[in-house]
Design a protein around this motif. Structure first.
Motif, PDB file in Angstrom:
ATOM      1  N   GLN A 251       0.801  -1.218   0.000  1.00 10.33           N
ATOM      2  CA  GLN A 251       0.000   0.000   0.000  1.00 10.33           C
ATOM      3  C   GLN A 251       0.838   1.274   0.000  1.00 10.33           C
ATOM      4  OE1 GLN A 251      -3.066  -0.093   3.033  1.00 10.33           O
ATOM      5  NE2 GLN A 251      -3.728  -2.150   2.438  1.00 10.33           N
ATOM      6  N   ASP A 252       2.046   1.213   0.583  1.00 10.58           N
ATOM      7  CA  ASP A 252       2.880   2.410   0.619  1.00 10.58           C
ATOM      8  C   ASP A 252       3.664   2.610  -0.670  1.00 10.58           C
ATOM      9  OD1 ASP A 252       4.429   0.164   1.016  1.00 10.58           O
ATOM     10  OD2 ASP A 252       5.859   1.162   2.331  1.00 10.58           O
ATOM     11  N   LYS A 253       3.504   1.693  -1.645  1.00  4.92           N
ATOM     12  CA  LYS A 253       4.279   1.777  -2.886  1.00  4.92           C
ATOM     13  C   LYS A 253       3.450   2.194  -4.103  1.00  4.92           C
ATOM     14  CE  LYS A 253       7.291  -1.998  -1.323  1.00  4.92           C
ATOM     15  NZ  LYS A 253       7.772  -3.376  -1.627  1.00  4.92           N
ATOM     16  N   VAL A 254       2.132   2.142  -3.988  1.00  6.61           N
ATOM     17  CA  VAL A 254       1.312   2.327  -5.184  1.00  6.61           C
ATOM     18  C   VAL A 254       1.406   3.720  -5.782  1.00  6.61           C
ATOM     19  CG1 VAL A 254      -0.350   0.538  -4.573  1.00  6.61           C
ATOM     20  CG2 VAL A 254      -0.721   2.885  -3.798  1.00  6.61           C
ATOM     21  N   PHE A 255       1.883   4.704  -5.005  1.00  4.49           N
ATOM     22  CA  PHE A 255       2.009   6.054  -5.541  1.00  4.49           C
ATOM     23  C   PHE A 255       3.396   6.322  -6.113  1.00  4.49           C
ATOM     24  CE2 PHE A 255      -1.217   6.380  -2.152  1.00  4.49           C
ATOM     25  CZ  PHE A 255      -2.297   6.790  -2.925  1.00  4.49           C
ATOM     26  N   GLU A 256       4.282   5.319  -6.061  1.00  2.00           N
ATOM     27  CA  GLU A 256       5.621   5.506  -6.592  1.00  2.00           C
ATOM     28  C   GLU A 256       5.599   5.509  -8.112  1.00  2.00           C
ATOM     29  OE1 GLU A 256       8.208   2.526  -5.049  1.00  2.00           O
ATOM     30  OE2 GLU A 256       7.957   3.143  -2.962  1.00  2.00           O
ATOM     31  N   ARG A 257       6.565   6.218  -8.689  1.00  2.14           N
ATOM     32  CA  ARG A 257       6.697   6.274 -10.132  1.00  2.14           C
ATOM     33  C   ARG A 257       6.931   4.886 -10.700  1.00  2.14           C
ATOM     34  NH1 ARG A 257      11.200   8.678 -10.265  1.00  2.14           N
ATOM     35  NH2 ARG A 257      10.968  10.378  -8.801  1.00  2.14           N
ATOM     36  N   LEU A 258       6.107   4.490 -11.684  1.00  5.71           N
ATOM     37  CA  LEU A 258       6.299   3.252 -12.418  1.00  5.71           C
ATOM     38  C   LEU A 258       6.341   2.024 -11.524  1.00  5.71           C
ATOM     39  CD1 LEU A 258       8.937   4.724 -14.817  1.00  5.71           C
ATOM     40  CD2 LEU A 258       6.720   3.891 -15.535  1.00  5.71           C
ATOM     41  N   LYS A 280      -1.412  11.752  -7.330  1.00  6.90           N
ATOM     42  CA  LYS A 280      -0.846  12.294  -6.090  1.00  6.90           C
ATOM     43  C   LYS A 280      -0.233  13.663  -6.317  1.00  6.90           C
ATOM     44  CE  LYS A 280       2.370  11.309  -2.339  1.00  6.90           C
ATOM     45  NZ  LYS A 280       3.415  10.400  -1.804  1.00  6.90           N
ATOM     46  N   ARG A 281       0.525  13.832  -7.403  1.00 11.07           N
ATOM     47  CA  ARG A 281       1.173  15.121  -7.670  1.00 11.07           C
ATOM     48  C   ARG A 281       0.129  16.223  -7.880  1.00 11.07           C
ATOM     49  NH1 ARG A 281       4.438  12.110  -6.144  1.00 11.07           N
ATOM     50  NH2 ARG A 281       6.467  11.581  -7.049  1.00 11.07           N
ATOM     51  N   LEU A 282      -0.921  15.926  -8.630  1.00  5.55           N
ATOM     52  CA  LEU A 282      -1.965  16.926  -8.864  1.00  5.55           C
ATOM     53  C   LEU A 282      -2.673  17.286  -7.565  1.00  5.55           C
ATOM     54  CD1 LEU A 282      -3.543  15.580 -12.188  1.00  5.55           C
ATOM     55  CD2 LEU A 282      -2.191  17.670 -11.921  1.00  5.55           C
ATOM     56  N   THR A 283      -2.936  16.279  -6.746  1.00  3.89           N
ATOM     57  CA  THR A 283      -3.580  16.531  -5.447  1.00  3.89           C
ATOM     58  C   THR A 283      -2.721  17.446  -4.590  1.00  3.89           C
ATOM     59  OG1 THR A 283      -4.685  14.362  -5.506  1.00  3.89           O
ATOM     60  CG2 THR A 283      -4.491  15.439  -3.359  1.00  3.89           C
ATOM     61  N   GLU A 284      -1.427  17.178  -4.544  1.00  2.68           N
ATOM     62  CA  GLU A 284      -0.522  17.991  -3.743  1.00  2.68           C
ATOM     63  C   GLU A 284      -0.409  19.411  -4.278  1.00  2.68           C
ATOM     64  OE1 GLU A 284       2.413  14.355  -2.194  1.00  2.68           O
ATOM     65  OE2 GLU A 284       2.946  15.550  -3.962  1.00  2.68           O
ATOM     66  N   GLN A 285      -0.501  19.577  -5.602  1.00  3.41           N
ATOM     67  CA  GLN A 285      -0.434  20.932  -6.170  1.00  3.41           C
ATOM     68  C   GLN A 285      -1.658  21.763  -5.804  1.00  3.41           C
ATOM     69  OE1 GLN A 285       0.689  21.855 -10.088  1.00  3.41           O
ATOM     70  NE2 GLN A 285       2.732  21.015  -9.837  1.00  3.41           N
ATOM     71  N   MET A 286      -2.727  21.094  -5.398  1.00  2.00           N
ATOM     72  CA  MET A 286      -3.914  21.814  -4.929  1.00  2.00           C
ATOM     73  C   MET A 286      -3.985  21.793  -3.401  1.00  2.00           C
ATOM     74  SD  MET A 286      -6.881  20.949  -7.766  1.00  2.00           S
ATOM     75  CE  MET A 286      -6.758  19.167  -7.677  1.00  2.00           C
ATOM     76  N   ASN A 287      -2.814  21.612  -2.778  1.00  2.00           N
ATOM     77  CA  ASN A 287      -2.693  21.630  -1.310  1.00  2.00           C
ATOM     78  C   ASN A 287      -3.503  20.521  -0.642  1.00  2.00           C
ATOM     79  OD1 ASN A 287      -1.078  24.082  -1.352  1.00  2.00           O
ATOM     80  ND2 ASN A 287      -2.972  25.146  -1.852  1.00  2.00           N
ATOM     81  N   GLY A 288      -3.680  19.416  -1.355  1.00  2.00           N
ATOM     82  CA  GLY A 288      -4.441  18.300  -0.811  1.00  2.00           C
ATOM     83  C   GLY A 288      -3.567  17.108  -0.471  1.00  2.00           C
ATOM     84  N   LYS A 289      -4.208  16.064   0.052  1.00  2.00           N
ATOM     85  CA  LYS A 289      -3.530  14.824   0.396  1.00  2.00           C
ATOM     86  C   LYS A 289      -4.354  13.651  -0.113  1.00  2.00           C
ATOM     87  CE  LYS A 289      -1.408  16.632   4.651  1.00  2.00           C
ATOM     88  NZ  LYS A 289      -1.292  16.460   6.124  1.00  2.00           N
ATOM     89  N   ILE A 290      -3.660  12.568  -0.461  1.00  2.00           N
ATOM     90  CA  ILE A 290      -4.348  11.362  -0.904  1.00  2.00           C
ATOM     91  C   ILE A 290      -3.948  10.214   0.011  1.00  2.00           C
ATOM     92  CG2 ILE A 290      -2.535  10.794  -2.581  1.00  2.00           C
ATOM     93  CD1 ILE A 290      -4.807   9.611  -4.350  1.00  2.00           C
ATOM     94  N   SER A 291      -4.907   9.365   0.334  1.00  4.90           N
ATOM     95  CA  SER A 291      -4.640   8.238   1.231  1.00  4.90           C
ATOM     96  C   SER A 291      -5.336   6.990   0.710  1.00  4.90           C
ATOM     97  CB  SER A 291      -5.123   8.550   2.649  1.00  4.90           C
ATOM     98  OG  SER A 291      -6.512   8.820   2.665  1.00  4.90           O
ATOM     99  N   LEU A 292      -4.902   5.858   1.192  1.00  2.08           N
ATOM    100  CA  LEU A 292      -5.430   4.572   0.759  1.00  2.08           C
ATOM    101  C   LEU A 292      -5.652   3.680   1.970  1.00  2.08           C
ATOM    102  CD1 LEU A 292      -5.936   2.100  -1.147  1.00  2.08           C
ATOM    103  CD2 LEU A 292      -3.437   1.838  -1.227  1.00  2.08           C
ATOM    104  N   VAL A 293      -6.831   3.049   2.004  1.00  2.00           N
ATOM    105  CA  VAL A 293      -7.129   2.011   2.999  1.00  2.00           C
ATOM    106  C   VAL A 293      -7.708   0.836   2.226  1.00  2.00           C
ATOM    107  CG1 VAL A 293      -8.485   1.355   5.006  1.00  2.00           C
ATOM    108  CG2 VAL A 293      -7.576   3.685   4.833  1.00  2.00           C
TER     109      VAL A 293
END
Length: 311
Positions: A251-258, A280-293
């Protein structure tokens, strides 16, 4: 008087001897520090300098040197991780570009070698070539998009956005696909407006990526959910399914590049492994956060959270 002078001379001599011995001791300590530091740096080891000394100045110096060593160790670890990531990225890019291009070349060779091919078959192959060429262009554009996002040169223009409207628009865009797959849809969007400071196009892409992901990898669960909710400070958009999910160790790897684990949900774009990274990058550019459960076959939920804009 002579006796007193003799005592003074003796004391001075003792002081000089002690000072000399102390100087030699410090000299040996500094020589050891130099040699040990050279060894640590040349071997890229994780050691730290340990020297027992009663000198407060030397202790302060050692503390500062060890702090610099810690920073150096962290830099080496980041560099090694980046190099490994770059090697993996180059391997994946080569593979992902090679596959459709190999198909294109095969079709072209078939067209060139078969002069008697009927018009219908020739048109079918040309359409396949066109589709595969489109895949290559899409893949390359995706890489360029990520490069722009990570360079820091691409700033999103932000304005007042009503998240509910964006959610309705995106879930409607997937209506035909959901219907074709026989998936139920659970939508929870409040009637009152939920406003954020964001970018409509970027938010569309975020939701499109997450919805595509949920459909592709969660179809076996038979249901897709979209929930919009807010509290005093945050607006949250949750997209969930009951599919195969993602095990905890990934779960901690799915946002990694490729990230290319075969069971990963990160491959929103065919073969690229960049969908969730861009999300994730777009979310962060809008001052947001993304999470996964994720609990496989129970509930897998991606949630993007943005600062709430007061009306």
């Amino acid at each position: 008087m002579t006796a007193v002078l003799g005592v003074v001379i003796v004391l001075l001599l003792l002081g000089l001897v002690m000072q000399h011995r102390k100087s030699r001791h410090h000299s040996r300590q500094f020589t050891y520090i130099h040699d040990k530091l050279d060894q640590i740096l040349s071997q890229h080891s994780q050691e730290r300098l340990l020297v027992f000394s009663s000198s407060p100045e030397l202790q302060t110096l050692l503390t500062d040197v060890n702090r610099l060593l810690d920073l150096n160790h962290e830099g080496i670890a980041r560099r090694n991780k980046l190099q490994k990531s770059m090697r993996q990225m180059l391997a994946n890019v080569s593979h992902d570009l090679k596959t459709p291009l190999t198909v294109v070349l095969g079709y072209v060779e078939t067209l060139l070698q078969d002069d008697d091919m009927d018009a219908e078959e020739r048109e079918r192959l040309l359409r396949m070539i066109h589709r595969k060429a489109g895949e290559v262009i899409t893949l390359m554009n995706t890489f360029f998009d990520l490069a722009k996002l990570e360079s820091g040169d691409h700033e999103l223009p932000l304005s007042r956005v009503e998240a509910g409207e964006v959610c309705r628009r995106n879930i409607l865009a997937f209506y035909d696909i959901l219907n074709a797959k026989g998936m139920d849809v659970a939508i929870e969007i409040p009637d009152e407006g939920c406003y954020i400071r964001g970018n409509n196009e970027a938010l569309d892409r975020i939701l499109s990526n997450l919805l595509s992901n949920a459909i592709r990898y969660g179809a076996a669960g038979g249901v897709l959910g979209l929930k919009l909710y807010s509290d005093t400070n945050t607006v949250n958009i949750e997209i969930w399914d009951r599919g195969k999910g993602i095990t905890e160790d990934h779960q901690d790897k799915v946002f990694e590049r490729l990230y290319t684990l075969e069971d990963s949900r990160n491959r929103v774009y065919q073969g690229s492994g960049l969908g969730l990274t861009i999300t994730k990058r777009l979310t962060e550019q809008m001052n947001g956060k993304i999470s996964l459960v994720s609990v496989p076959f129970v509930r897998t939920a991606f949630t993007v959270a943005f600062p709430r804009l007061k009306i």
